[in-house]
Design a protein around this motif. Structure first.
Motif, PDB file in Angstrom:
ATOM      1  N   ASP A  37      -8.281  13.093  36.562  1.00 57.60           N
ATOM      2  CA  ASP A  37      -7.835  13.092  37.968  1.00 57.60           C
ATOM      3  C   ASP A  37      -7.038  11.853  38.322  1.00 57.60           C
ATOM      4  OD1 ASP A  37      -9.188  15.449  38.665  1.00 57.60           O
ATOM      5  OD2 ASP A  37     -11.027  14.361  39.123  1.00 57.60           O
ATOM      6  N   PRO A  38      -6.302  11.924  39.374  1.00 58.06           N
ATOM      7  CA  PRO A  38      -5.917  13.119  40.110  1.00 58.06           C
ATOM      8  C   PRO A  38      -4.786  13.862  39.400  1.00 58.06           C
ATOM      9  CG  PRO A  38      -5.003  11.204  41.206  1.00 58.06           C
ATOM     10  CD  PRO A  38      -5.812  10.706  40.033  1.00 58.06           C
ATOM     11  N   THR A  61      -3.740  18.472  43.515  1.00 63.75           N
ATOM     12  CA  THR A  61      -2.770  18.788  44.558  1.00 63.75           C
ATOM     13  C   THR A  61      -1.868  19.860  43.967  1.00 63.75           C
ATOM     14  OG1 THR A  61      -2.841  16.564  45.487  1.00 63.75           O
ATOM     15  CG2 THR A  61      -0.894  17.893  45.999  1.00 63.75           C
ATOM     16  N   ALA A  62      -1.780  20.985  44.653  1.00 67.49           N
ATOM     17  CA  ALA A  62      -0.998  22.136  44.195  1.00 67.49           C
ATOM     18  C   ALA A  62       0.207  22.292  45.118  1.00 67.49           C
ATOM     19  CB  ALA A  62      -1.856  23.394  44.215  1.00 67.49           C
ATOM     20  N   PHE A  99      -0.392  10.191  40.625  1.00 70.45           N
ATOM     21  CA  PHE A  99      -1.242  11.085  39.859  1.00 70.45           C
ATOM     22  C   PHE A  99      -1.307  10.675  38.398  1.00 70.45           C
ATOM     23  CE2 PHE A  99       0.409  13.198  43.525  1.00 70.45           C
ATOM     24  CZ  PHE A  99      -0.691  13.850  44.040  1.00 70.45           C
ATOM     25  N   ARG A 100      -2.449  10.892  37.808  1.00 71.53           N
ATOM     26  CA  ARG A 100      -2.672  10.584  36.392  1.00 71.53           C
ATOM     27  C   ARG A 100      -2.017  11.639  35.496  1.00 71.53           C
ATOM     28  NH1 ARG A 100      -3.373   7.415  32.875  1.00 71.53           N
ATOM     29  NH2 ARG A 100      -4.984   7.518  31.309  1.00 71.53           N
ATOM     30  N   GLY A 133       0.194   7.488  33.078  1.00 72.39           N
ATOM     31  CA  GLY A 133      -0.036   8.913  33.302  1.00 72.39           C
ATOM     32  C   GLY A 133       0.870   9.743  32.409  1.00 72.39           C
ATOM     33  N   ILE A 134       0.721  11.046  32.501  1.00 74.27           N
ATOM     34  CA  ILE A 134       1.474  11.950  31.639  1.00 74.27           C
ATOM     35  C   ILE A 134       2.095  13.083  32.458  1.00 74.27           C
ATOM     36  CG2 ILE A 134      -0.552  13.344  31.092  1.00 74.27           C
ATOM     37  CD1 ILE A 134       0.640  13.790  28.316  1.00 74.27           C
ATOM     38  N   LEU A 135       3.270  13.500  32.009  1.00 79.70           N
ATOM     39  CA  LEU A 135       3.942  14.676  32.549  1.00 79.70           C
ATOM     40  C   LEU A 135       3.896  15.765  31.490  1.00 79.70           C
ATOM     41  CD1 LEU A 135       5.861  16.375  34.343  1.00 79.70           C
ATOM     42  CD2 LEU A 135       7.764  15.108  33.302  1.00 79.70           C
ATOM     43  N   GLY A 136       3.436  16.947  31.867  1.00 79.52           N
ATOM     44  CA  GLY A 136       3.443  18.102  30.975  1.00 79.52           C
ATOM     45  C   GLY A 136       4.422  19.137  31.485  1.00 79.52           C
TER      46      GLY A 136
END
Length: 148
Positions: A37-38, A61-62, A99-100, A133-136
């Motif tokens: 999270d988050p 968060t969507a 965000f993580r 953090g990471i972006l997928g």
């Protein structure tokens, strides 16, 4: 057809035609387990990935631009879900949070048809990603397996 018009068909079409793609939920869950999270999901649609993550207790968060897709998601939320729903364009959002783990599933990044739109989205992501953090991104030459 806009995504608002398509919302009522999306889940039906996905369940009927995209049976192999549906396995991606497990990959997103593994990444959530690793990065935690988050979480921010862009182009969340009706919650195909959002809800399994929320069921596991993740703080999500969507974000989606389609009012009707988010309405469908809203109808499925449980009181136990730690979920914030945001209606916004993934090229122009400002959430005041970092965000993580941020992700875009099901080749939705490929809906951004110009380099300019893609860069706008990536700039927004960079501004919302925590250090480390990471972006997928799910990038595919075939969005759905359907008949050849």
């Amino acid at each position: 057809m806009s995504w608002d018009d398509f919302a009522r068909y999306y889940e039906w079409e996905f369940d009927l035609l995209c049976t192999e793609q549906a396995q991606d939920v497990n990959e997103w869950l593994k990444l959530a387990d690793e990065y935690g999270d988050p979480i921010l999901e862009l182009a969340c649609g009706a919650g195909r990935i959002t809800l399994p993550l929320a069921d596991q207790g993740y703080n999500i968060t969507a974000l989606d631009s389609s009012r009707n897709m988010l309405h469908r998601l809203n109808q499925k939320i449980k009181p136990s879900h730690k979920l914030k729903i945001v209606r916004a364009d993934m090229r122009k959002f400002h959430l005041g949070a970092r965000f993580r783990f941020i992700f875009i599933s099901y080749a939705s990044f490929q809906l951004l048809l110009t380099m300019e739109d893609q860069l706008l989205c990536l700039d927004r992501i960079r501004d919302h990603l925590q250090p480390g953090g990471i972006l997928g991104l799910d990038i595919s030459t075939r969005v759905c397996e359907g008949p050849d």
